[in-house]
Design a protein around this motif. Structure first.
Motif, PDB file in Angstrom:
ATOM      1  N   GLY A 155       0.818  -1.212   0.000  1.00 18.48           N
ATOM      2  CA  GLY A 155       0.000   0.000   0.000  1.00 18.48           C
ATOM      3  C   GLY A 155       0.848   1.256   0.000  1.00 18.48           C
ATOM      4  N   ARG A 156       1.936   1.232   0.763  1.00 24.76           N
ATOM      5  CA  ARG A 156       2.847   2.386   0.795  1.00 24.76           C
ATOM      6  C   ARG A 156       3.541   2.561  -0.553  1.00 24.76           C
ATOM      7  N   ALA A 157       3.877   1.472  -1.184  1.00 25.31           N
ATOM      8  CA  ALA A 157       4.521   1.555  -2.501  1.00 25.31           C
ATOM      9  C   ALA A 157       3.585   2.192  -3.520  1.00 25.31           C
ATOM     10  N   GLN A 158       2.296   1.830  -3.461  1.00 29.02           N
ATOM     11  CA  GLN A 158       1.333   2.359  -4.420  1.00 29.02           C
ATOM     12  C   GLN A 158       0.976   3.813  -4.145  1.00 29.02           C
ATOM     13  N   LEU A 159       0.757   4.121  -2.881  1.00 27.09           N
ATOM     14  CA  LEU A 159       0.246   5.454  -2.527  1.00 27.09           C
ATOM     15  C   LEU A 159       1.346   6.489  -2.361  1.00 27.09           C
ATOM     16  N   LEU A 160       2.552   6.059  -1.984  1.00 22.92           N
ATOM     17  CA  LEU A 160       3.607   7.009  -1.647  1.00 22.92           C
ATOM     18  C   LEU A 160       4.829   6.924  -2.550  1.00 22.92           C
ATOM     19  N   ILE A 161       5.452   5.755  -2.603  1.00 26.34           N
ATOM     20  CA  ILE A 161       6.748   5.650  -3.260  1.00 26.34           C
ATOM     21  C   ILE A 161       6.671   6.007  -4.737  1.00 26.34           C
ATOM     22  N   THR A 162       5.784   5.340  -5.468  1.00 26.19           N
ATOM     23  CA  THR A 162       5.717   5.593  -6.913  1.00 26.19           C
ATOM     24  C   THR A 162       5.315   7.042  -7.233  1.00 26.19           C
ATOM     25  N   PRO A 163       4.219   7.591  -6.653  1.00 25.77           N
ATOM     26  CA  PRO A 163       3.869   8.983  -6.976  1.00 25.77           C
ATOM     27  C   PRO A 163       4.958   9.989  -6.591  1.00 25.77           C
ATOM     28  N   TYR A 164       5.606   9.789  -5.432  1.00 28.84           N
ATOM     29  CA  TYR A 164       6.616  10.749  -4.987  1.00 28.84           C
ATOM     30  C   TYR A 164       7.888  10.661  -5.828  1.00 28.84           C
TER      31      TYR A 164
END
Length: 469
Positions: free
Chosen positions: A340-349
């Protein structure tokens, strides 16, 4: 900052509502289809869906290049004539891919289910790539509602077609694949209508279109590969199971993996909504918002993991053919926190901060590590449980490293969040191993309370911010 967040909250609400409806429809694809089709037929169906998710690789990264260059633009400010010209080159390229692909499948593959699967995949290449280009362009200029409506219509249409087949007594994978392809063809026509302003009309010279395609694809292709690699990491175990196990075992493992989407359906779509917002922020604003989005993501997934209780009940009492999935379902669902963190945070940032090369190398390294660990785990233990556990371990480590690089100036916060996340994940895995409703509730509830204690300052700050608004 408030000017940016006000319209975004509205878009997030629309996204949540549409995803809620899609989640309800996912009951059909997530539970009814595997029950009616059986593990073997469902396994063939899942082979098609697995590779379908990666067809945008043939789009050369053009859609992701559009997002990088035009993210944050307003619709009327787009260079329409250059986009129209570049699409002419895209049409020619996609037609060539389709003709060569169909010819190759007919010549080199024997007739049967797998030939049908790959023929359908080839047909879906232009449909997928054109949809991605059109929807990404609309999403980049803030037309989030349109993006959500199209996804919702696609889901409704496919579910209706699946239900029609099931009610008609047809549960074979070939008809399901045909129904899915028909639905995607209809949605592609809808996308052409929605994007008619930048698809049709006076175009720049073809040479300028090629230059536009080259410029956007050159940067976007790294993002596309990185995104495909990030999508591949958590599901690479399916390739291991498909290679070494029977198709029925693959169907059961795929069913377990599909349950992750029930929990992560919101984080994956919210990540696409957040990206245009990030593009309009400066560096300092992006860093401040990271903590807020992080707390929301972890809090949501931590609570959502209580869904393991009804999932266990459904499998045990209504889907007995899939009971073997309970040996490793808890390991896979624990992966929802880092994923979930990869989808919501890592990729967009990473995309918003123009770290596309870093994201590319990180994801390629992650896929290589996942490949080595999963094939090694299966070689040693010869069972699917080792594949599931290995997937969660590798993804957790990868997420931690990627976040530490992204937040080099705020490592203490990342360490505290990671500690809270690990407590929840380990407790969830231990609780699920008992296969007892009571033991799971007691153990996991205690873990959630510990999580609340560790993250109390972040949660308190988030609550105060929203109450103030």
């Amino acid at each position: 900052m408030s000017k940016l967040f006000s319209p975004t909250i509205k878009k997030l609400l629309i996204t949540v509502i549409s995803q809620g409806i899609i989640l309800g429809l996912s009951v059909i694809t997530g539970f009814v289809l595997p029950t009616k089709m059986g593990p073997e037929n469902f396994g063939y169906w899942q082979v098609y869906l697995f590779y379908l998710a990666y067809l945008n690789l043939f789009g050369l990264g053009f859609n992701d290049g559009i997002a990088l260059f035009y993210g944050g633009y307003y619709y009327d400010d787009l260079p329409f004539s250059r986009l129209r010209s570049s699409m002419h080159a895209v049409y020619l390229y996609q037609a060539l891919i389709c003709v060569l692909g169909i010819g190759g499948v007919l010549i080199f593959m024997d007739p049967g289910v797998y030939q049908t699967i790959y023929l359908a995949l080839v047909v879906n290449i232009p449909l997928t790539c054109l949809q991605c280009i059109i929807l990404t362009t609309l999403l980049s200029v803030g037309k989030t509602e349109t993006y959500n409506y199209v996804n919702l219509v696609l889901k409704v249409l496919t579910v209706l077609l699946y239900l029609a087949l099931i009610l008609g007594g047809y549960n074979d994978p070939v008809r399901m694949i045909g129904a899915d392809t028909v639905a995607r063809f209809i949605i592609t026509i809808v996308c052409f209508f929605l994007g008619r302003k930048f698809l049709f009309g006076k175009a720049a010279p073809f040479k300028e279109g090629l230059a536009e395609l080259w410029e956007k694809s050159k940067s976007g292709f790294l993002i596309t590969i990185a995104l495909i690699a990030s999508m591949l990491m958590p599901v690479l175990g399916r390739m291991v199971v498909e290679k070494f196990e029977e198709i029925a075992t693959y169907g059961i493992y795929s069913f377990a993996m599909s349950l992750l989407t029930i929990i992560l359906s919101f984080t994956s779509v919210l990540g696409t909504v957040i990206f245009p917002l990030l593009k309009r922020m400066d560096e300092e604003e992006m860093l401040k918002s990271y903590s807020r989005f992080s707390t929301v993501c972890d809090g949501f997934v931590t609570v959502a993991l209580f869904l393991y209780l009804p999932l266990m009940f459904i499998v045990t009492n209504l889907m007995q053919k899939y009971i073997p999935a309970l040996d490793y379902l808890h390991f896979l669902l624990a992966m929802c926190l880092p994923l979930g963190r990869a989808q919501l945070l890592i990729t967009p940032y990473y995309k918003a901060r123009r770290y596309e090369k870093q994201l590319f190398y990180a994801n390629i390294f992650g896929v290589a590590a996942m490949f080595a660990v999963l094939f090694g785990a299966y070689f040693i233990f010869k069972n699917v449980v080792a594949v599931a556990l290995g997937t969660t371990v590798v993804l957790t480590v990868w997420t931690f490293v990627a976040e530490m690089y992204l937040n080099r100036d705020n490592k203490k916060q990342i360490l505290r969040q990671t500690l809270a996340q690990l407590i929840v994940m380990v407790s969830f895995c231990v609780a699920g191993s008992f296969k007892s409703y009571g033991m799971f509730t007691v153990i996991y509830l205690l873990a959630v309370l510990v999580y609340l204690v560790i993250m109390r300052s972040e949660l308190r700050g988030l609550i105060k911010m929203y109450l103030k608004k």
